[in-house]
Design a protein around this motif. Sequence first.
Motif, PDB file in Angstrom:
ATOM      1  N   GLY A  37     -18.038  10.830 -60.854  1.00  0.00           N
ATOM      2  CA  GLY A  37     -19.403  11.928 -61.564  1.00  0.00           C
ATOM      3  C   GLY A  37     -18.205  12.710 -63.000  1.00  0.00           C
ATOM      4  N   GLY A  39     -16.962  11.849 -64.835  1.00  0.00           N
ATOM      5  CA  GLY A  39     -16.866  10.647 -66.566  1.00  0.00           C
ATOM      6  C   GLY A  39     -15.693   9.667 -67.281  1.00  0.00           C
ATOM      7  N   LYS A  40     -15.728   8.761 -65.868  1.00  0.00           N
ATOM      8  CA  LYS A  40     -14.696   7.979 -65.900  1.00  0.00           C
ATOM      9  C   LYS A  40     -15.922   7.157 -67.022  1.00  0.00           C
ATOM     10  CE  LYS A  40     -13.441   7.040 -62.055  1.00  0.00           C
ATOM     11  NZ  LYS A  40     -14.920   8.071 -60.799  1.00  0.00           N
ATOM     12  N   TYR A  53     -24.360   7.268 -76.411  1.00  0.00           N
ATOM     13  CA  TYR A  53     -23.168   7.874 -75.190  1.00  0.00           C
ATOM     14  C   TYR A  53     -22.657   8.641 -77.306  1.00  0.00           C
ATOM     15  CZ  TYR A  53     -23.401   6.653 -71.205  1.00  0.00           C
ATOM     16  OH  TYR A  53     -23.691   6.215 -70.056  1.00  0.00           O
TER      17      TYR A  53
HETATM   18  P1  ADP Z   1     -17.889   8.027 -63.142  1.00  0.00           P
HETATM   19  O1  ADP Z   1     -17.745   7.372 -63.822  1.00  0.00           O
HETATM   20  O2  ADP Z   1     -16.461   8.572 -63.251  1.00  0.00           O
HETATM   21  O3  ADP Z   1     -18.423   8.932 -60.983  1.00  0.00           O
HETATM   22  P2  ADP Z   1     -19.718   8.904 -64.801  1.00  0.00           P
HETATM   23  O4  ADP Z   1     -19.223   8.331 -65.888  1.00  0.00           O
HETATM   24  O5  ADP Z   1     -20.574   7.339 -64.133  1.00  0.00           O
HETATM   25  O6  ADP Z   1     -18.673   9.170 -63.559  1.00  0.00           O
HETATM   26  O7  ADP Z   1     -20.553  10.091 -64.755  1.00  0.00           O
HETATM   27  C1  ADP Z   1     -20.653  10.811 -65.133  1.00  0.00           C
HETATM   28  C2  ADP Z   1     -21.674  12.575 -65.470  1.00  0.00           C
HETATM   29  O8  ADP Z   1     -22.079  12.266 -66.430  1.00  0.00           O
HETATM   30  C3  ADP Z   1     -22.321  12.676 -63.560  1.00  0.00           C
HETATM   31  O9  ADP Z   1     -22.527  13.370 -63.549  1.00  0.00           O
HETATM   32  C4  ADP Z   1     -23.348  11.613 -63.913  1.00  0.00           C
HETATM   33  O10 ADP Z   1     -25.144  12.017 -63.823  1.00  0.00           O
HETATM   34  C5  ADP Z   1     -23.952  11.950 -65.489  1.00  0.00           C
HETATM   35  N1  ADP Z   1     -24.107  10.732 -65.984  1.00  0.00           N
HETATM   36  C6  ADP Z   1     -24.352   9.613 -66.494  1.00  0.00           C
HETATM   37  N2  ADP Z   1     -24.439   9.107 -67.012  1.00  0.00           N
HETATM   38  C7  ADP Z   1     -25.795   9.220 -67.804  1.00  0.00           C
HETATM   39  C8  ADP Z   1     -27.617   9.359 -68.264  1.00  0.00           C
HETATM   40  N3  ADP Z   1     -27.561   8.187 -68.771  1.00  0.00           N
HETATM   41  N4  ADP Z   1     -28.279  10.396 -68.647  1.00  0.00           N
HETATM   42  C9  ADP Z   1     -27.772  11.898 -67.786  1.00  0.00           C
HETATM   43  N5  ADP Z   1     -26.629  12.151 -67.179  1.00  0.00           N
HETATM   44  C10 ADP Z   1     -25.732  10.836 -67.440  1.00  0.00           C
END
Ligand code: ADP
Length: 247
Positions: A37, A39-40, A53
């Motif tokens: 979570g 943001g990677k 995005y």
């Molecule tokens: P990581 O890859 O580091 O585990 P992510 O980039 O997948 O993290 O997610 C970062 C944050 O963005 C998380 O809190 C996730 O719930 C949120 N997030 C990711 N994609 C979406 C989306 N399509 N809609 C809403 N929130 C999102």
Amino acid sequence: MLEISNLHATVADKPIIRGLDLVVPTGEVHAIMGPNGAGKSTLAYVLGGRPGYKVTDGSVSFDGADLLALEPHERAAAGLFLGFQYPVEIPGVSYLQFLRESLNAQRRSRGQEELSGGAFIKLAKEKAALLGMDAEMLKRPVNVGFSGGEKKRAEMVQMGIMDPKLAILDETDSGLDIDALKAVGKGINSIMRAPDKSVLLITHYQRLLDYVKPDRVHVLSAGKIVRSGGPELAHELEREGYAEVAA
Ligand code: ADP
Ligand code: MG
């Protein structure tokens, strides 16, 4: 090669990337680690130009160009490769067709001649052999019924064929057994370890970094880089956890 400065990005109006700075010089492999979570994946998608995005501030320069001004296909043609955490299945399209179309689309947009069928098959076989993959598998529909390891090997074959300048690989190691992990590590090293190429390797485990030795390791937490260091930082993270190191 890649210069990210004060990047802010939102997903569904939610700020996820929040003031991220990162420089990946040409010829280097950098790893990004961080908790779930952080943001990677969002960072990878933003750099790839995935719809939905939204960049709200900051800049990204790729090989001297303004990356954010380019359409996703232009980014790919400019030499950016994105490996996915969850590769998609495309029923009805064979992997070979998909790869050949992708490669030739990139070649056309670079003003190069398309590769003939024969030349393409030769290239695909050569790259598959490098990754320890039976080229017969590439006749099957894209990722349909592939195991986790097979999907990742196939993605590495794709990377070998596309021959990008910068590869951003999102959790390429997730769900891999040791043999597949070694194959992927070898693939990254043989395809991307070159003075004119760079890699951004997103992972939350140290183990892939035993095979692909990073020049720098960064910790991403709550949408920005909170710490950077040499390869030893990955070991420190493994021992002590993100909470300690990122605090
Ligand atoms: P990581 O890859 O580091 O585990 P992510 O980039 O997948 O993290 O997610 C970062 C944050 O963005 C998380 O809190 C996730 O719930 C949120 N997030 C990711 N994609 C979406 C989306 N399509 N809609 C809403 N929130 C999102
Ligand atoms: Mg992720």
